[in-house]
Write a protein that holds these residues in place. Structure first.
Motif, PDB file in Angstrom:
ATOM      1  N   TYR A  34       0.983  -1.830  -0.047  1.00 39.12           N
ATOM      2  CA  TYR A  34      -0.398   0.127   0.488  1.00 39.12           C
ATOM      3  C   TYR A  34       1.298   1.058   0.141  1.00 39.12           C
ATOM      4  CZ  TYR A  34      -3.781  -3.182   0.468  1.00 39.12           C
ATOM      5  OH  TYR A  34      -4.823  -4.064   0.464  1.00 39.12           O
ATOM      6  N   PRO A  37       2.981   3.695  -5.831  1.00 40.69           N
ATOM      7  CA  PRO A  37       2.148   4.483  -6.628  1.00 40.69           C
ATOM      8  C   PRO A  37       1.861   3.179  -7.539  1.00 40.69           C
ATOM      9  CG  PRO A  37       3.316   5.833  -6.047  1.00 40.69           C
ATOM     10  CD  PRO A  37       3.373   4.649  -5.285  1.00 40.69           C
ATOM     11  N   ALA A  38       0.495   3.200  -8.581  1.00 39.95           N
ATOM     12  CA  ALA A  38       0.283   2.027  -9.729  1.00 39.95           C
ATOM     13  C   ALA A  38       1.300   2.406 -11.014  1.00 39.95           C
ATOM     14  CB  ALA A  38      -0.537   2.822 -10.542  1.00 39.95           C
ATOM     15  N   ASN A  68      -1.532  -2.160  -8.780  1.00 40.30           N
ATOM     16  CA  ASN A  68      -3.219  -1.896  -9.302  1.00 40.30           C
ATOM     17  C   ASN A  68      -2.608  -1.235 -10.872  1.00 40.30           C
ATOM     18  OD1 ASN A  68      -4.763  -1.485  -7.143  1.00 40.30           O
ATOM     19  ND2 ASN A  68      -3.805  -0.165  -6.717  1.00 40.30           N
ATOM     20  N   HIS A  70      -1.668   0.706 -14.195  1.00 43.95           N
ATOM     21  CA  HIS A  70      -2.161   2.076 -14.294  1.00 43.95           C
ATOM     22  C   HIS A  70      -2.739   2.887 -15.524  1.00 43.95           C
ATOM     23  CE1 HIS A  70       0.040   5.988 -15.685  1.00 43.95           C
ATOM     24  NE2 HIS A  70       0.586   6.461 -14.538  1.00 43.95           N
ATOM     25  N   TRP A 159      -7.990   4.000  -4.177  1.00 43.94           N
ATOM     26  CA  TRP A 159      -8.375   5.570  -4.729  1.00 43.94           C
ATOM     27  C   TRP A 159      -7.196   6.031  -4.892  1.00 43.94           C
ATOM     28  CZ3 TRP A 159     -13.475   8.824  -5.530  1.00 43.94           C
ATOM     29  CH2 TRP A 159     -14.467   7.997  -5.378  1.00 43.94           C
ATOM     30  N   GLU A 160      -6.317   6.307  -6.380  1.00 41.80           N
ATOM     31  CA  GLU A 160      -5.290   6.847  -5.954  1.00 41.80           C
ATOM     32  C   GLU A 160      -4.947   7.943  -6.382  1.00 41.80           C
ATOM     33  OE1 GLU A 160      -4.368   4.107  -9.068  1.00 41.80           O
ATOM     34  OE2 GLU A 160      -4.845   2.460  -8.533  1.00 41.80           O
ATOM     35  N   GLU A 162      -2.471   9.915  -7.891  1.00 42.52           N
ATOM     36  CA  GLU A 162      -2.329  10.563  -9.618  1.00 42.52           C
ATOM     37  C   GLU A 162      -3.270  10.033  -9.469  1.00 42.52           C
ATOM     38  OE1 GLU A 162      -0.742   6.218  -8.373  1.00 42.52           O
ATOM     39  OE2 GLU A 162      -1.050   7.805  -7.325  1.00 42.52           O
ATOM     40  N   ARG A 163      -3.986   9.223  -9.700  1.00 39.47           N
ATOM     41  CA  ARG A 163      -5.182   8.836 -10.882  1.00 39.47           C
ATOM     42  C   ARG A 163      -6.568  10.201 -11.149  1.00 39.47           C
ATOM     43  NH1 ARG A 163      -8.762   3.424 -11.017  1.00 39.47           N
ATOM     44  NH2 ARG A 163      -7.838   3.575  -9.396  1.00 39.47           N
TER      45      ARG A 163
END
Length: 358
Positions: A34, A37-38, A68, A70, A159-160, A162-163
């Motif tokens: 966790y 980053p994706a 995850n 990207h 709920w990333e 960067e997204r």
């Protein structure tokens, strides 16, 4: 069959490994890195550290949920091959560390969506709840903040940041992206990574979209039996499989979870068990895991899995908030412990009533 428990790590989870270890029917942990980053490559030392932390508690790391994907891979942007290469390297590292189950999803922009993370029930418990009208009223740019305020100070897995920072850009793109294009992007990704999975005997288990329909004009494709069969047929490798999440698939009354298990039984690599209650079109509340509390027949679901010969990992999913526990919404100890014990009890009864031939 292994009853497992999802653990978000020491930095993120209110539930500790020593408490999970006290559940006699739980044999292992499903976790991930966790905060990673994706799109970033995972390294063996990071994975080994996670394994060792879990093993020191007397449990085993039995799967990763999730690695995850990207957004460039989902959208088919020009830089997707770079992120696919990182995913391949991550799978190599996981394979070399003995990980044989990897869960992922292919939901564009947003991961799982709910309208309320702590809807009060008459019995004093609180549950995750979905209301399509409220979600649409909030809109895509207010939704994350709305849910974050209800998260008890915990992260919202999937709920990333960067997204979400690219919401406007991605919404513009996906409004002109068809389900067919999204499907082709998934197949492109799977064809690139399944050879690595085959080399290390890794089972990929795509998680259904949650809820299983499009949101804000954004297509979703992992939504029903026909789409799942199409994904499996497009990349027929035994490594390419599915996660049967009873709550995600069952959120659409048109989805027959029993039929899905029967028709996909050879390609089911992971199972999430949770129940829900339909309130109206596009509206449902999550419930305890018991059949009597929701609209899904958990006994029939478990029996169908048993009859199909399923012998992989499964875990309880999205428990209620009960007994005053403050935790990541849906992922407290108490109700997941009750749910996992219920699952184990059903499976034990089935195995004694209908013993499998050796």
């Amino acid at each position: 069959m292994n009853i497992t428990f999802r653990w978000f790590g020491k930095e993120y989870d209110s539930v500790t490994l020593d408490k999970i270890r006290q559940l006699p029917h739980v044999t292992g942990i499903i976790s991930t890195l966790y905060g990673k980053p994706a799109g970033e490559e995972w390294h063996r030392d990071e994975i080994r550290a996670l394994k060792e932390t879990i093993e020191r508690s007397g449990l085993s790391l039995l799967g990763i949920e999730s690695v995850n994907v990207h957004e460039s891979i989902k959208a088919g942007f020009r830089d997707r091959d770079r992120y696919i290469e990182n995913y391949q390297k991550t799978l190599v590292a996981l394979g070399e560390e003995g990980i044989r189950l990897v869960v992922y999803n292919f939901m564009p922009v947003f991961d799982w969506v709910r309208a309320t993370l702590a809807k009060p029930r008459p019995d004093g418990t609180a549950v995750l709840s979905y209301d399509d009208e409220l979600v649409k009223e909030l809109g895509p740019e207010k939704l994350f903040d709305w849910l974050s305020k209800q998260a008890n100070g915990f992260i919202l897995p999937g709920w990333e940041p960067e997204r979400l920072a690219r919401v406007r850009e991605l919404l513009t793109y996906y409004h002109d992206c068809s389900e067919e294009t999204l499907f082709n992007n998934l197949v492109y990704f799977l064809k690139a990574i399944t050879p690595v999975c085959e080399r290390y005997d890794i089972k990929l288990a795509v998680h259904p979209d949650d809820p299983p329909w499009g949101l804000f004009g954004i297509p979703r494709i992992v939504t029903n039996l026909a789409n799942l069969k199409r994904i499996l047929a497009a990349v027929p490798s035994p490594s390419n499989g599915v996660t049967v999440c009873t709550g995600s698939l069952g959120a659409n009354p048109a989805n027959n979870v029993i039929q899905i298990i029967q028709e996909l039984k050879d390609r089911i690599h992971f199972v999430h068990v949770r129940n829900l209650k339909f309130i109206g079109p596009g509206k449902f509340d999550e419930t305890s895991h018991l059949s009597c509390d929701g609209d899904l027949d958990m006994y029939r679901i478990m029996k169908t899995l048993y009859d199909s010969g399923y012998d992989g990992c499964m875990r309880p999913d999205h428990g209620r908030a009960i007994w005053g526990e403050i935790s990541m919404p849906g992922y407290g100890l108490y109700d997941q412990a009750l749910g996992s014990a219920y699952m184990y009890g059903l499976w034990e009864a089935l195995s004694k009533e209908y013993p499998r031939k050796k």
